[in-house]
Write an enzyme that holds these catalytic residues in place. Structure first.
Site, PDB file in Angstrom:
ATOM      1  N   GLU A 264      20.250   2.189  -0.688  1.00  0.00           N
ATOM      2  CA  GLU A 264      20.315   2.634  -2.082  1.00  0.00           C
ATOM      3  C   GLU A 264      20.351   4.155  -2.051  1.00  0.00           C
ATOM      4  O   GLU A 264      19.531   4.777  -1.381  1.00  0.00           O
ATOM      5  CB  GLU A 264      19.094   2.139  -2.839  1.00  0.00           C
ATOM      6  CG  GLU A 264      19.063   2.520  -4.311  1.00  0.00           C
ATOM      7  CD  GLU A 264      17.768   2.089  -4.977  1.00  0.00           C
ATOM      8  OE1 GLU A 264      17.825   1.690  -6.142  1.00  0.00           O
ATOM      9  OE2 GLU A 264      16.702   2.167  -4.319  1.00  0.00           O
TER      10      GLU A 264
ATOM     11  N   GLU B  98      18.714   6.727 -15.879  1.00  0.00           N
ATOM     12  CA  GLU B  98      17.613   5.833 -15.538  1.00  0.00           C
ATOM     13  C   GLU B  98      16.351   6.322 -16.238  1.00  0.00           C
ATOM     14  O   GLU B  98      16.126   7.530 -16.359  1.00  0.00           O
ATOM     15  CB  GLU B  98      17.428   5.840 -14.028  1.00  0.00           C
ATOM     16  CG  GLU B  98      16.486   4.801 -13.502  1.00  0.00           C
ATOM     17  CD  GLU B  98      16.740   4.521 -12.026  1.00  0.00           C
ATOM     18  OE1 GLU B  98      16.042   3.646 -11.492  1.00  0.00           O
ATOM     19  OE2 GLU B  98      17.617   5.164 -11.427  1.00  0.00           O
TER      20      GLU B  98
END
Length: 290
Positions: A118, A209
């Site tokens: 990630e 986010e």
């Protein structure tokens, strides 16, 4: 990610078939009709992902071309953005009206497989700098700024392959910005030089986010051209390495946490280094010497 990690749940094209989420009058955008349901799909030629754990209020809307908007209030955790699937070592142009109130990130965000990684190229963030819970690996210079490179490890956490243990790679820009061009090939090449290789590209988005925060973000994403091969033939203008260790400046051993001691987390004011072991992220509030 270091402070909150998200599994973007893939859904079938049938599940993701959506009514167009905007009303138009004489070709002019007037008001969003409804929030786009959580999931993944394509919109106006771009891949999009929207994930939320359901806490608080999060409203995501796809706009024309590479535009999207998201508004959140007391949200627990969400990730949303537009980009490509698969991603590539491309130059990405973005503009954003990014207004976070609390813990939030604006980044080029994506995954690779084999190895499962990630990654973040963090351009702007709210009140929490994730570097406090990461291991500093080096620096690179790209797109007019210095980026610090970090590595983290997630153990038995959600991923694009289900619950898994995987590494995170981070480039954190020294000077925040909400628009510009990100030459991702420079980051990928620098990460490889620093011992952080990517595998096969999965999706790649410019993501907003939020974690236990509120705010709003309107982002437009465009490909800026440039290298699109998985391994860039040219690298960043400079790369420097640092010894493995905590993200903060080295401290005398006597001031570092002992093995199994706390070494980071939001609000933590104690040592951020380890006299034995490595500072490993556990959750948003706690990192431990292991």
């Amino acid at each position: 990610m270091v402070s909150f990690n998200s599994l973007l749940v893939a859904v079938s094209a049938a599940t993701c078939a959506l009514a167009f989420p905007f009303e138009f009058h004489n070709g002019t955008h007037v008001f969003p009709r409804q929030s786009t349901p959580a999931g993944t799909g394509t919109n106006n030629g771009y891949f999009y992902s929207f994930w939320t754990d359901g806490g608080g209020s999060v409203t995501y809307n796809n706009g024309p071309a590479g535009e999207y908007s998201v508004t959140w209030s007391n949200a627990d955790n969400f990730v949303a953005g537009k980009g490509w699937n698969p991603g590539s070592a491309q130059a990405i142009s973005f503009t954003a009206n990014y207004q976070p109130n609390g813990n939030s990130y604006l980044s080029v965000y994506g995954w690779s497989t084999n190895p499962l990684v990630e990654y973040y190229i963090l351009e702007d963030f709210g009140t929490y700098n994730p570097a406090v819970s990461l291991t500093h690996k080096g620096t690179l210079t790209s797109d007019g700024a210095t980026y610090d490179v970090y590595e983290g490890t997630r153990v038995n956490e959600p991923s694009i392959q289900g619950t898994a243990t995987f590494n995170q790679y981070w480039s954190i820009r020294s000077s925040k910005r909400s628009s510009g061009t990100v030459t991702t090939a420079n980051h990928f090449a620098a990460w490889k030089q620093l011992g952080l290789p990517l595998g096969t590209f999965n999706y790649q988005i410019v993501a907003t986010e939020g974690y236990q925060s509120s705010g709003s973000s309107t982002v437009t994403v465009n490909p800026a051209g440039g290298v699109t091969s998985p391994i860039a033939p040219t690298g960043p203008s400079s790369v420097s390495t640092t010894p493995s260790g905590p993200s903060s400046s080295p401290s005398p051993v006597g001031t570092c946490s002992a093995l199994y001691g706390q070494c980071g987390g939001q609000g933590w004011t104690g040592p951020t280094c380890c006299s034995s072991g490595t500072c490993k992220f556990s959750n948003n509030w706690y990192s431990q010497c292991l």
